[in-house]
Every structure is written in structure tokens, then in C-alpha cells.
Design a protein around this motif. Structure first.
Motif, PDB file in Angstrom:
ATOM      1  N   ILE A 186       0.887  -1.167   0.000  1.00 30.15           N
ATOM      2  CA  ILE A 186       0.000   0.000   0.000  1.00 30.15           C
ATOM      3  C   ILE A 186       0.917   1.207   0.000  1.00 30.15           C
ATOM      4  O   ILE A 186       1.852   1.285   0.793  1.00 30.15           O
ATOM      5  N   GLU A 187       0.660   2.132  -0.905  1.00 31.23           N
ATOM      6  CA  GLU A 187       1.407   3.388  -0.914  1.00 31.23           C
ATOM      7  C   GLU A 187       0.415   4.528  -1.004  1.00 31.23           C
ATOM      8  O   GLU A 187      -0.450   4.539  -1.869  1.00 31.23           O
ATOM      9  N   GLU A 188       0.531   5.454  -0.092  1.00 29.59           N
ATOM     10  CA  GLU A 188      -0.296   6.659  -0.095  1.00 29.59           C
ATOM     11  C   GLU A 188       0.632   7.858  -0.218  1.00 29.59           C
ATOM     12  O   GLU A 188       1.633   7.944   0.482  1.00 29.59           O
ATOM     13  N   HIS A 189       0.294   8.762  -1.127  1.00 24.12           N
ATOM     14  CA  HIS A 189       1.052   9.998  -1.323  1.00 24.12           C
ATOM     15  C   HIS A 189       0.097  11.162  -1.078  1.00 24.12           C
ATOM     16  O   HIS A 189      -1.053  11.105  -1.485  1.00 24.12           O
ATOM     17  N   GLY A 190       0.571  12.189  -0.424  1.00 24.80           N
ATOM     18  CA  GLY A 190      -0.275  13.355  -0.211  1.00 24.80           C
ATOM     19  C   GLY A 190       0.441  14.433   0.559  1.00 24.80           C
ATOM     20  O   GLY A 190       1.579  14.272   0.991  1.00 24.80           O
ATOM     21  N   THR A 191      -0.258  15.527   0.718  1.00 21.43           N
ATOM     22  CA  THR A 191       0.252  16.626   1.517  1.00 21.43           C
ATOM     23  C   THR A 191       0.083  16.254   2.986  1.00 21.43           C
ATOM     24  O   THR A 191      -0.934  15.688   3.374  1.00 21.43           O
ATOM     25  N   ASP A 205     -15.503  17.370  13.168  1.00 18.46           N
ATOM     26  CA  ASP A 205     -16.383  18.485  12.820  1.00 18.46           C
ATOM     27  C   ASP A 205     -15.791  19.442  11.793  1.00 18.46           C
ATOM     28  O   ASP A 205     -16.332  20.499  11.542  1.00 18.46           O
ATOM     29  N   GLY A 206     -14.671  19.067  11.178  1.00 22.34           N
ATOM     30  CA  GLY A 206     -14.105  19.885  10.116  1.00 22.34           C
ATOM     31  C   GLY A 206     -13.303  21.072  10.585  1.00 22.34           C
ATOM     32  O   GLY A 206     -13.097  22.009   9.824  1.00 22.34           O
ATOM     33  N   ASP A 207     -12.844  21.084  11.844  1.00 24.97           N
ATOM     34  CA  ASP A 207     -12.078  22.222  12.338  1.00 24.97           C
ATOM     35  C   ASP A 207     -10.634  22.223  11.845  1.00 24.97           C
ATOM     36  O   ASP A 207      -9.902  23.171  12.054  1.00 24.97           O
ATOM     37  N   VAL A 208     -10.228  21.159  11.149  1.00 26.73           N
ATOM     38  CA  VAL A 208      -8.894  21.102  10.564  1.00 26.73           C
ATOM     39  C   VAL A 208      -9.043  21.335   9.069  1.00 26.73           C
ATOM     40  O   VAL A 208      -9.839  20.671   8.407  1.00 26.73           O
ATOM     41  N   ASP A 209      -8.294  22.290   8.549  1.00 21.84           N
ATOM     42  CA  ASP A 209      -8.419  22.654   7.141  1.00 21.84           C
ATOM     43  C   ASP A 209      -7.316  21.976   6.334  1.00 21.84           C
ATOM     44  O   ASP A 209      -6.151  22.325   6.475  1.00 21.84           O
ATOM     45  N   PHE A 210      -7.685  20.987   5.520  1.00 27.48           N
ATOM     46  CA  PHE A 210      -6.739  20.356   4.617  1.00 27.48           C
ATOM     47  C   PHE A 210      -7.484  19.795   3.416  1.00 27.48           C
ATOM     48  O   PHE A 210      -8.693  19.590   3.463  1.00 27.48           O
ATOM     49  N   GLU A 211      -6.742  19.591   2.339  1.00 32.99           N
ATOM     50  CA  GLU A 211      -7.341  19.051   1.128  1.00 32.99           C
ATOM     51  C   GLU A 211      -7.679  17.583   1.306  1.00 32.99           C
ATOM     52  O   GLU A 211      -6.947  16.846   1.968  1.00 32.99           O
ATOM     53  N   SER A 212      -8.768  17.162   0.691  1.00 28.80           N
ATOM     54  CA  SER A 212      -9.119  15.750   0.686  1.00 28.80           C
ATOM     55  C   SER A 212      -7.959  14.975   0.080  1.00 28.80           C
ATOM     56  O   SER A 212      -7.335  15.410  -0.881  1.00 28.80           O
TER      57      SER A 212
END
Length: 182
Positions: free
Chosen positions: A72-77, A88-95
Motif C-alpha cells: 500500500i502506498e499513499e502519497h499526499g500533503t 467536525d471539520g475544524d482542521v483545514d486540509f485538502e481531501s
């Protein structure tokens, strides 16, 4: 092994070993390895041309039950949330970002479910205890729920978590590889 080098093998779970090599004049190197039926799972977080060993959780996306040579390899910011205990979405980051959280304040599974619910592609939990070894995060209870975690979840040491935190908002890779024990 060279003169002055030591090798320590620690059992940190029923099927988990932490192998640490230390020698004078060089940095310690360690590798977290799970062994199942003659196969090992190697867990790594790659960030800024550095590789940090990790340990796979007992829940979440896994290659433990898959075929030999699975990965399994995951790449992302890399995104950061202090405790990962809220969805509740209080952290702002891209999906699709890989979320780094600190250990504590809620169960590991709650952190994983919240990370998945907010769109993270993977979860990295930084141990909150300096100097303590990484370990496989256990389920909160032994009963499976309808809400199985579908993203990979791993733990890194406190020290490696601090390094990763300084580089949040940069690209990171999470790699889980299964291969024969040699």
C-alpha cells in the motif's frame, strides 16, 4: 557487523519485532517489522528524502491478510491536527492529505474514523512519549463495528513526529510492503 556495533531485537507484540542497530559515530537506525507466516510487513513514512520507520495499527487498511509481495502506498500533503479527536471539520486540509495527529485524548480508532471522515487518505499517529518505542495501535474493543476504518493507520515515534510536524504542508509518502523474511 562492524566493531562497536550492537544489535537489539525487541518483541513489541505477538507478531511484531523492532530491530535497532546502533554503532559509535553513526546515527541509530531502526526498522519496524511485522512477521506473519514467514512474511514481513515493512512500514515507512518518507518525507523530505528521509525515511522514518512506523508500525501498522491493528485496524484500518492492511496488507496482513493479502498475498505475498502486496503493498500500500499513499502519497499526499501532510496535514496536522493536534489530537484528531473531532470530525467536525475544524482542521483545514485538502481531501486526500495524510493526517498527522498526536497520541492521546481519544482512542486510536476514533482518530482513524475522524481522519477518514474528514477526507484523509492515511493517518500517522505520533507517540506522545519521548523515547518510547512505536507500537501497534490496538482496537478499542474486540468487537468489530459497522464502521471499519478503510485508510492505513500507523504510528511513528515522538521524535519523528516532531520532525514531520516541522514539515507539515509538504508532500509525504506512507509505504507498507509485504515480502518474504530473508
Amino acid at each position: 557487523r562492524e566493531d562497536g556495533e550492537t544489535l537489539e531485537v525487541s518483541n513489541v507484540g505477538s507478531s511484531m519485532m523492532l530491530v535497532t542497530s546502533a554503532s559509535r559515530g553513526r546515527k541509530d537506525a531502526s526498522l519496524a517489522v511485522s512477521s506473519i507466516d514467514g512474511l514481513e510487513i515493512v512500514c515507512s513514512v518518507i518525507h523530505s528524502n528521509s525515511v522514518y520507520p512506523c508500525v501498522v495499527a491493528a485496524f484500518g487498511a492492511s496488507i496482513a491478510e493479502s498475498t505475498e509481495d502486496a503493498s500500500i502506498e499513499e502519497h499526499g500533503t501532510l496535514a496536522f491536527d493536534e489530537d484528531g479527536c473531532s470530525s467536525d471539520g475544524d482542521v483545514d486540509f485538502e481531501s486526500g492529505a495524510i493526517l498527522l495527529v498526536n497520541r492521546g485524548a481519544c482512542t486510536f480508532e476514533a482518530k482513524a474514523r475522524n481522519a477518514e471522515a474528514t477526507g484523509a487518505s492515511a493517518l500517522i499517529v505520533a507517540n506522545s512519549v519521548p523515547g518510547q518505542a512505536r507500537f501497534s495501535m490496538a482496537r478499542a474493543d474486540d468487537e468489530p463495528t459497522d464502521e471499519e476504518v478503510g485508510i492505513p493507520c500507523v504510528m511513528v515515534s515522538h521524535e519523528h513526529g516532531e520532525v514531520l510536524l516541522r514539515g507539515s504542508s509538504e508532500d509525504v509518502e506512507l509505504s507498507l510492503m509485504k515480502r518474504p523474511v530473508t
